[in-house]
Design a protein around this motif. Structure first.
Motif, PDB file in Angstrom:
ATOM      1  N   PHE A   1       0.840  -1.194   0.000  1.00  0.00           N
ATOM      2  CA  PHE A   1       0.000   0.000   0.000  1.00  0.00           C
ATOM      3  C   PHE A   1       0.875   1.245   0.000  1.00  0.00           C
ATOM      4  O   PHE A   1       0.644   2.187  -0.765  1.00  0.00           O
ATOM      5  N   ASN A   2       1.894   1.228   0.896  1.00  0.00           N
ATOM      6  CA  ASN A   2       2.824   2.357   0.932  1.00  0.00           C
ATOM      7  C   ASN A   2       3.607   2.461  -0.364  1.00  0.00           C
ATOM      8  O   ASN A   2       3.887   3.561  -0.854  1.00  0.00           O
ATOM      9  N   GLY A   3       3.971   1.311  -0.910  1.00  0.00           N
ATOM     10  CA  GLY A   3       4.692   1.332  -2.167  1.00  0.00           C
ATOM     11  C   GLY A   3       3.858   1.889  -3.297  1.00  0.00           C
ATOM     12  O   GLY A   3       4.384   2.496  -4.233  1.00  0.00           O
ATOM     13  N   TYR A   4       2.550   1.686  -3.199  1.00  0.00           N
ATOM     14  CA  TYR A   4       1.647   2.212  -4.221  1.00  0.00           C
ATOM     15  C   TYR A   4       1.455   3.718  -4.045  1.00  0.00           C
ATOM     16  O   TYR A   4       1.391   4.468  -5.023  1.00  0.00           O
ATOM     17  N   ARG A   5       1.355   4.151  -2.792  1.00  0.00           N
ATOM     18  CA  ARG A   5       1.071   5.570  -2.530  1.00  0.00           C
ATOM     19  C   ARG A   5       2.338   6.421  -2.459  1.00  0.00           C
ATOM     20  O   ARG A   5       2.276   7.619  -2.745  1.00  0.00           O
ATOM     21  N   TYR A   6       3.460   5.818  -2.043  1.00  0.00           N
ATOM     22  CA  TYR A   6       4.647   6.617  -1.761  1.00  0.00           C
ATOM     23  C   TYR A   6       5.863   6.083  -2.524  1.00  0.00           C
ATOM     24  O   TYR A   6       5.971   4.888  -2.801  1.00  0.00           O
ATOM     25  N   GLU A   7       6.773   6.999  -2.824  1.00  0.00           N
ATOM     26  CA  GLU A   7       8.151   6.643  -3.146  1.00  0.00           C
ATOM     27  C   GLU A   7       8.935   6.825  -1.852  1.00  0.00           C
ATOM     28  O   GLU A   7       8.865   7.882  -1.217  1.00  0.00           O
ATOM     29  N   GLN A   8       9.644   5.807  -1.412  1.00  0.00           N
ATOM     30  CA  GLN A   8      10.274   5.879  -0.103  1.00  0.00           C
ATOM     31  C   GLN A   8      11.745   5.501  -0.172  1.00  0.00           C
ATOM     32  O   GLN A   8      12.207   4.816  -1.092  1.00  0.00           O
ATOM     33  N   THR A   9      12.486   5.971   0.833  1.00  0.00           N
ATOM     34  CA  THR A   9      13.900   5.628   0.975  1.00  0.00           C
ATOM     35  C   THR A   9      14.292   5.762   2.441  1.00  0.00           C
ATOM     36  O   THR A   9      13.739   6.589   3.177  1.00  0.00           O
ATOM     37  N   ASN A  10      15.211   4.896   2.854  1.00  0.00           N
ATOM     38  CA  ASN A  10      15.769   5.026   4.200  1.00  0.00           C
ATOM     39  C   ASN A  10      17.181   5.606   4.164  1.00  0.00           C
ATOM     40  O   ASN A  10      17.855   5.687   5.184  1.00  0.00           O
ATOM     41  N   ASP A  11      17.608   5.987   2.943  1.00  0.00           N
ATOM     42  CA  ASP A  11      18.923   6.611   2.782  1.00  0.00           C
ATOM     43  C   ASP A  11      18.744   8.125   2.916  1.00  0.00           C
ATOM     44  O   ASP A  11      18.799   8.880   1.942  1.00  0.00           O
ATOM     45  N   ALA A  12      18.488   8.579   4.143  1.00  0.00           N
ATOM     46  CA  ALA A  12      18.193   9.992   4.389  1.00  0.00           C
ATOM     47  C   ALA A  12      18.686  10.378   5.774  1.00  0.00           C
ATOM     48  O   ALA A  12      18.736   9.548   6.694  1.00  0.00           O
ATOM     49  N   GLN A  13      19.051  11.637   5.910  1.00  0.00           N
ATOM     50  CA  GLN A  13      19.539  12.162   7.186  1.00  0.00           C
ATOM     51  C   GLN A  13      19.039  13.586   7.389  1.00  0.00           C
ATOM     52  O   GLN A  13      18.852  14.341   6.431  1.00  0.00           O
ATOM     53  N   VAL A  14      18.861  13.928   8.647  1.00  0.00           N
ATOM     54  CA  VAL A  14      18.576  15.315   9.010  1.00  0.00           C
ATOM     55  C   VAL A  14      19.864  16.120   8.838  1.00  0.00           C
ATOM     56  O   VAL A  14      20.952  15.652   9.194  1.00  0.00           O
ATOM     57  N   ASP A  15      19.739  17.303   8.298  1.00  0.00           N
ATOM     58  CA  ASP A  15      20.929  18.117   8.052  1.00  0.00           C
ATOM     59  C   ASP A  15      20.695  19.538   8.554  1.00  0.00           C
ATOM     60  O   ASP A  15      19.548  19.983   8.705  1.00  0.00           O
ATOM     61  N   ALA A  16      21.795  20.242   8.822  1.00  0.00           N
ATOM     62  CA  ALA A  16      21.745  21.641   9.263  1.00  0.00           C
ATOM     63  C   ALA A  16      23.105  22.256   9.002  1.00  0.00           C
ATOM     64  O   ALA A  16      24.092  21.549   8.779  1.00  0.00           O
ATOM     65  N   TYR A  17      23.154  23.574   9.028  1.00  0.00           N
ATOM     66  CA  TYR A  17      24.422  24.252   8.804  1.00  0.00           C
ATOM     67  C   TYR A  17      25.280  24.194  10.071  1.00  0.00           C
ATOM     68  O   TYR A  17      24.811  24.522  11.165  1.00  0.00           O
ATOM     69  N   LEU A  18      26.514  23.768   9.895  1.00  0.00           N
ATOM     70  CA  LEU A  18      27.487  23.765  10.983  1.00  0.00           C
ATOM     71  C   LEU A  18      28.428  24.939  10.751  1.00  0.00           C
ATOM     72  O   LEU A  18      29.166  24.962   9.761  1.00  0.00           O
ATOM     73  N   SER A  19      28.403  25.921  11.631  1.00  0.00           N
ATOM     74  CA  SER A  19      29.237  27.109  11.462  1.00  0.00           C
ATOM     75  C   SER A  19      30.569  26.900  12.178  1.00  0.00           C
ATOM     76  O   SER A  19      30.591  26.706  13.406  1.00  0.00           O
ATOM     77  N   PRO A  20      31.677  26.932  11.456  1.00  0.00           N
ATOM     78  CA  PRO A  20      32.975  26.772  12.122  1.00  0.00           C
ATOM     79  C   PRO A  20      33.368  28.032  12.885  1.00  0.00           C
ATOM     80  O   PRO A  20      33.123  29.150  12.430  1.00  0.00           O
ATOM     81  N   ILE A  21      33.965  27.836  14.048  1.00  0.00           N
ATOM     82  CA  ILE A  21      34.537  28.928  14.823  1.00  0.00           C
ATOM     83  C   ILE A  21      36.030  28.934  14.527  1.00  0.00           C
ATOM     84  O   ILE A  21      36.750  28.018  14.941  1.00  0.00           O
ATOM     85  N   ASN A  22      36.495  29.939  13.792  1.00  0.00           N
ATOM     86  CA  ASN A  22      37.887  29.992  13.354  1.00  0.00           C
ATOM     87  C   ASN A  22      38.662  31.063  14.104  1.00  0.00           C
ATOM     88  O   ASN A  22      38.097  32.095  14.489  1.00  0.00           O
TER      89      ASN A  22
END
Length: 348
Positions: A34-55
């Motif tokens: 059912f999910n395969g019919y309704r959705y395109e899915q992947t588990n190859d995913a990550q939450v991302d955000a900007y990492l600001s370096p302190i130089n």
């Protein structure tokens, strides 16, 4: 009799367990398809955000560190101090050089005033020399006429002629002296311009040293959570070196999902997305497709694949898809960059 009853109970439990397992498999299969019919899915995913370096903007030995691993910091909080002694000495030297440059101006002003007086004296001398030259010229003309009338001797005429030449030479010498004096005065003006330029340079160098002193205090550029501490007190750091990473909790977070190239044919910007994060298995997050990468993920690798070889094996590539959260910020704030996620894109 009891043994037969026990065997029947075991058989019954086994039968019901098998039925329950079968129903579970059927339910799981139905959900999957059912999910395969309704959705395109992947588990190859990550939450991302900007990492600001302190130089570090300047190099030196670390004097003090005011943060710990994973500490929450506010904008302007002092994070690191670099030893100040060397930069203090450089500032004092720059200030002394600036004072030395300023001290040249009064000396130059005195020299200009003296030169102006010298020019006045030479001009007066030139006036006197011109008057003597005019008088001697008249004397020469008179004796020239007398010599023509044979009213004087050649000896007296020669003497007057020599005096005229000497007077003419004195006048030319005084005139040349005036030109030299005026030229020297112009040199003083050029020297003033050079000294003023030197003062400007010394002021800039002093400002730079003051700036370097401010740079010895490294502060947080915004509110956020700092990462792992990788430096120690007494450590020598270089200008431009990364000391830590700061994550802005108020900044945008997103999910980067790598879909197979066979899945994205009907993806479009703004398409609805459902997100499950492994850290919060019982909670759903919502989002929309924000953009699709113009190339496959493999093209960003250090050595991108080259299929122009005899031993070609076709491998399904993945396309990075950036997904923007549409949930409230307080819900998304608990997510951390790097968390694994499952992504479901609702088919149109």
């Amino acid at each position: 009799m009891n043994k037969n009853k026990t065997d029947k109970i075991i058989i019954t439990l086994t039968t019901w367990s098998g039925i329950a397992l079968l129903l579970g498999l059927i339910g799981w299969g139905a959900t999957y398809f059912f999910n395969g019919y309704r959705y395109e899915q992947t588990n190859d995913a990550q939450v991302d955000a900007y990492l600001s370096p302190i130089n570090a903007k300047v190099g030196g030995y670390v004097s003090s560190i005011y943060y710990k691993d994973n500490q929450q910091v506010k904008k302007g909080d002092t994070l690191v101090l670099i030893e100040l002694d060397e930069y203090g000495l450089k500032k004092d030297a720059a200030a002394a050089e600036l004072m030395s440059a300023h001290a040249k101006l009064p000396i130059l002003a005195v020299n200009e005033e003296t030169q102006l007086k010298s020019i006045g004296v030479i001009k007066a001398q030139l006036t006197g020399a011109k008057a003597r030259l005019d008088q001697q010229q008249k004397e020469f003309d008179r004796y020239k006429n007398l010599l023509a009338d044979e009213s004087t001797t050649q000896q007296k005429f020669d003497k007057v002629s020599a005096s005229l030449s000497i007077t003419q030479s004195d006048y030319e010498q005084t005139k040349a002296s005036l030109q030299v004096a005026e030229s020297k005065l112009n040199d003083f003006s050029a020297q003033r311009n050079a000294i003023q330029a030197e003062i400007k340079l010394k002021e800039t160098l002093l400002q730079r040293q003051e700036l370097d002193i401010r740079y010895t205090v490294i502060t947080a550029p915004f509110d956020g959570q700092i990462g792992k501490k990788t430096i120690q007190e007494g450590q020598l750091i270089q200008a431009g070196q990364t000391l830590a990473f700061l994550v802005n909790k108020a900044e945008e977070k997103w999910v980067l999902a790598n879909f197979k190239e066979t899945q994205i044919s009907k993806f479009s910007i703004g398409q609805a997305v459902s997100i499950e994060v492994d850290a919060f298995p019982n909670e759903k997050f919502n989002g929309v497709i924000e953009s699709l990468s113009p190339t496959t993920g493999a093209r960003y690798s250090l050595l991108p694949p080259d299929n122009a070889t005899g031993n070609f094996v076709k491998i399904i590539q993945r396309i990075p898809v950036r997904i923007r959260f549409t949930d409230k910020s307080n819900k998304v704030a608990k997510l951390s960059a790097g968390m694994n996620a499952n992504v479901y894109v609702l088919k149109d």
